[in-house]
Design an enzyme around this catalytic site. Structure first.
Site, short mmCIF file in Angstrom:
data_model
loop_
_atom_site.label_atom_id
_atom_site.label_comp_id
_atom_site.label_asym_id
_atom_site.label_seq_id
_atom_site.Cartn_x
_atom_site.Cartn_y
_atom_site.Cartn_z
N ASP A 1 30.96 -48.44 -13.90
CA ASP A 1 31.52 -49.69 -14.71
C ASP A 1 33.12 -49.37 -14.86
O ASP A 1 33.37 -48.24 -15.36
CB ASP A 1 30.91 -49.55 -15.98
CG ASP A 1 30.93 -51.20 -16.74
OD1 ASP A 1 30.77 -52.06 -16.20
OD2 ASP A 1 31.61 -50.89 -17.90
N GLU B 1 32.98 -50.30 -9.80
CA GLU B 1 33.34 -51.42 -9.97
C GLU B 1 34.98 -51.34 -10.36
O GLU B 1 35.34 -50.98 -11.32
CB GLU B 1 32.87 -52.05 -11.29
CG GLU B 1 33.24 -53.46 -11.67
CD GLU B 1 33.01 -53.94 -13.09
OE1 GLU B 1 33.16 -55.10 -13.39
OE2 GLU B 1 33.12 -52.90 -13.88
O1 TEU Z 1 32.76 -55.76 -16.36
C1 TEU Z 1 34.07 -55.22 -16.16
C2 TEU Z 1 34.91 -56.55 -16.31
O2 TEU Z 1 36.02 -56.47 -16.21
C3 TEU Z 1 34.28 -57.87 -16.72
O3 TEU Z 1 33.84 -57.84 -17.86
C4 TEU Z 1 34.93 -59.16 -16.47
O4 TEU Z 1 36.35 -58.84 -17.37
C5 TEU Z 1 34.54 -60.36 -17.01
O5 TEU Z 1 33.07 -60.09 -17.07
C6 TEU Z 1 34.79 -61.59 -16.15
O6 TEU Z 1 33.98 -62.57 -16.56
C7 TEU Z 1 31.89 -54.68 -16.62
C8 TEU Z 1 30.49 -55.05 -16.58
O7 TEU Z 1 30.09 -55.72 -15.45
C9 TEU Z 1 30.36 -56.20 -17.67
O8 TEU Z 1 29.00 -56.79 -17.89
C10 TEU Z 1 30.63 -55.62 -19.15
O9 TEU Z 1 30.92 -56.46 -20.15
C11 TEU Z 1 32.10 -54.66 -19.09
O10 TEU Z 1 32.26 -53.95 -17.96
C12 TEU Z 1 32.28 -53.83 -20.22
O11 TEU Z 1 31.61 -52.63 -19.96
#
Ligand code: TEU
Length: 526
Positions: free
Chosen positions: A215, A270
């Site tokens: 993540d 990610e």
């Molecule tokens: O997502 C990282 C992230 O940058 C996203 O949250 C993005 O900004 C947003 O969803 C766009 O709509 C990861 C995970 O995939 C997400 O579910 C988490 O909320 C986030 O990290 C925090 O851990």
């Protein structure tokens, strides 16, 4: 829609890797499971690990190679599990460690690899490490998080009015959180944090997981002078801008750790930086991430020039590094592509594209059913990031409870949950589900599709066409983004192997792509 294609009876051959030395994850198709939404075995309306175990045969039948399970660790669920309070235990909502071990063993028995989600940028504010860090300025864990006397201008995710710094009354300092205040950022400049988080990876690697989806991996290294975001981007969350060189050394250490295990374990990062040029360096020189998500294509409109450009950017940026691309159209953070693109025909064509580009595709559970986002009424909203629609529960059958053990699910059902359920899709060879299965059968049988080269073909306006090739094996793909039939002349002959609408499969390609149709072509048909 055209007549259904030929019966999807072809058995899935075991995945073979005819190009010696290719790690499994280059040819694999990965299927993302958001555990709250996949399947509920205990009747509380929230999915769980036992629910996943009971549906492994769906995945085998579909023909994916690996599963990535989003967080199921102990968590107060401020961000539905992306706020971890114990990295080495299962939240009781999802089951127990024994349930996880059983799930992993049964996945492995079926030849499925399993990736889990590792959330290293931040913990929950309920994690004992943070409680200790927050207890006093002289706490031995004070430096495990980022504490400052003065905030900079960084914004938190989800709400552009929210600072990324929260004041702690007790100790009189601010702490950093790129996401919710309940998700304080770990300080990866602290060697003890690095060691503790390496321990988490070893814990799961020793249990046998095949890798991790990491993540917010681009968030780990931070400029220790904490400079303000430039005025042009000051309104955007810092979580989509942090791109500091110190992350690369952190990644090289992670890579060494993971490569020390047998079995080609994989790190999929990610990297939520919305430029392929910025994503590419996260592969390092083959010594950082094995795979990185590249989101610009996900945010492209369904238009041929935009997609051609996006794919060419990937080729330009990744090929010189010999970095292997990934492709993703839907996940738990974005509206489903069926919803974004506005029609089932387009979503079907997008599936042909996703599963025939050069790289490792990631499917999001439910896209193989053609699901749209659920409509969420204001009183049912639960996610602070407004992402509930794509997290609606998966309908397994057409009964009232759609195969879920309880009656009330944590989110409402997506539209047409009966007709789109897995059981109904399996009975209908013209379904989106059967289209995905035919594409996955075709991929497994073609080294060109799994590992081959990619080159664009000249094509008329509104169409994107390309060839894949390896070891004398060839496939052509034609994607018609327009809502009209288009003549697309290809030096052939070619036969239609898979059509997004099922029409003409097994027949000679006649040089026309139907309205919103995509075709996978194999040599022959003269
Ligand atoms: O997502 C990282 C992230 O940058 C996203 O949250 C993005 O900004 C947003 O969803 C766009 O709509 C990861 C995970 O995939 C997400 O579910 C988490 O909320 C986030 O990290 C925090 O851990």
């Amino acid at each position: 829609m055209g007549p259904p294609g030929p019966p999807g009876r072809a058995e899935h051959p075991r995945l073979t890797t005819p190009l010696a030395g290719e790690p499994w994850w280059r040819s694999a198709v990965v299927y993302q499971i958001y555990p709250r939404s996949f399947a509920d075995a205990d009747g509380d309306g929230v999915g769980d690990l036992e629910g996943i175990r009971r549906h492994l045969d769906h995945l085998v039948w579909l023909g994916v190679d690996a599963v990535w399970v989003s967080p199921f660790f102990r968590s107060p669920m401020a961000d539905f599990g992306y706020d971890v309070a114990d990295y080495c235990d299962v939240d009781p909502l999802f089951g127990t460690l024994a349930d996880f071990d059983r799930l992993l063993a049964e996945a492995h028995e079926r030849g499925l690899k399993m990736l889990i989600d590792w959330v290293p940028n931040h913990t929950s504010n309920q994690h004992p490490w943070f409680a200790e860090s927050k207890s006093s300025r002289s706490s031995p864990k004070r430096d495990w998080y980022v504490w400052r006397d003065r905030p900079n201008n960084w914004k938190a995710a989800f709400d552009e009015t929210q600072s990324a710094w929260t004041w702690d009354e007790d100790t009189g300092q601010y702490y950093l959180h790129l996401f919710l205040p309940e998700q304080p950022d770990l300080n990866w400049a602290n060697a003890e944090v690095v060691e503790a988080m390496h321990g988490v990876l070893r814990f799961w690697l020793d249990r046998g997981v095949d890798g991790f989806r990491i993540d917010v991996v681009h968030g780990l290294g931070k400029d220790q002078s904490f400079p303000d975001a430039p005025p042009e981007t000051a309104d955007r969350p810092w979580s989509s801008q942090n791109d500091h060189e110190s992350t690369h050394a952190i990644l090289r250490d992670l890579r060494r750790l993971v490569d020390g295990y047998s079995g080609d374990r994989v790190l999929v990062g990610e990297v939520y930086l919305l430029s392929t040029r910025q994503v590419a360096p996260y592969y390092g020189d083959g010594d950082e991430l094995h795979l990185a998500f590249n989101f610009p294509p996900l945010y492209e409109p369904w238009e041929a020039p935009a997609w051609r450009h996006s794919v060419e950017r990937v080729v330009e940026e990744l090929d010189p590094r010999r970095a292997w691309p990934t492709w993703v159209l839907s996940n738990h953070d974005n509206p489903r592509h069926r919803t974004r693109y506005g029609s089932e025909a387009r979503a079907r064509s997008a599936a042909v594209l996703l599963l025939t580009l050069r790289g490792t595709p990631f499917l999001y559970a439910g896209e193989e059913l053609g699901l749209e986002d659920a409509e969420i009424s204001p009183e049912r909203r639960v996610d602070p990031g407004g992402r509930d629609g794509c997290r609606a529960p998966i309908p397994w059958d057409a009964s009232a409870g759609h195969g879920w053990a309880g009656e009330d699910t944590w989110l409402p059902w997506p539209p047409e949950a009966d007709a789109r359920s897995a059981a109904v899709g399996r009975q209908d060879e013209g379904s989106v589900l059967h289209l995905y299965r035919r594409l996955l059968v075709a991929r497994r049988a073609s080294v060109a599709l799994r590992l081959g080269s990619w080159s664009p073909l000249p094509s008329p306006s509104g169409v994107f066409a390309y060839v894949r090739e390896a070891d004398g094996d060839r496939r052509a793909v034609v994607v018609n983004y327009t809502d009209d039939a288009v003549e697309v002349d290809l030096p052939g002959p070619w036969a239609v192997q898979v059509a997004s609408d099922g029409s003409g499969e097994g027949e000679r390609y006649e040089g026309v792509a139907g309205a919103s149709q995509a075709l996978l072509l194999s040599p022959g048909g003269s």
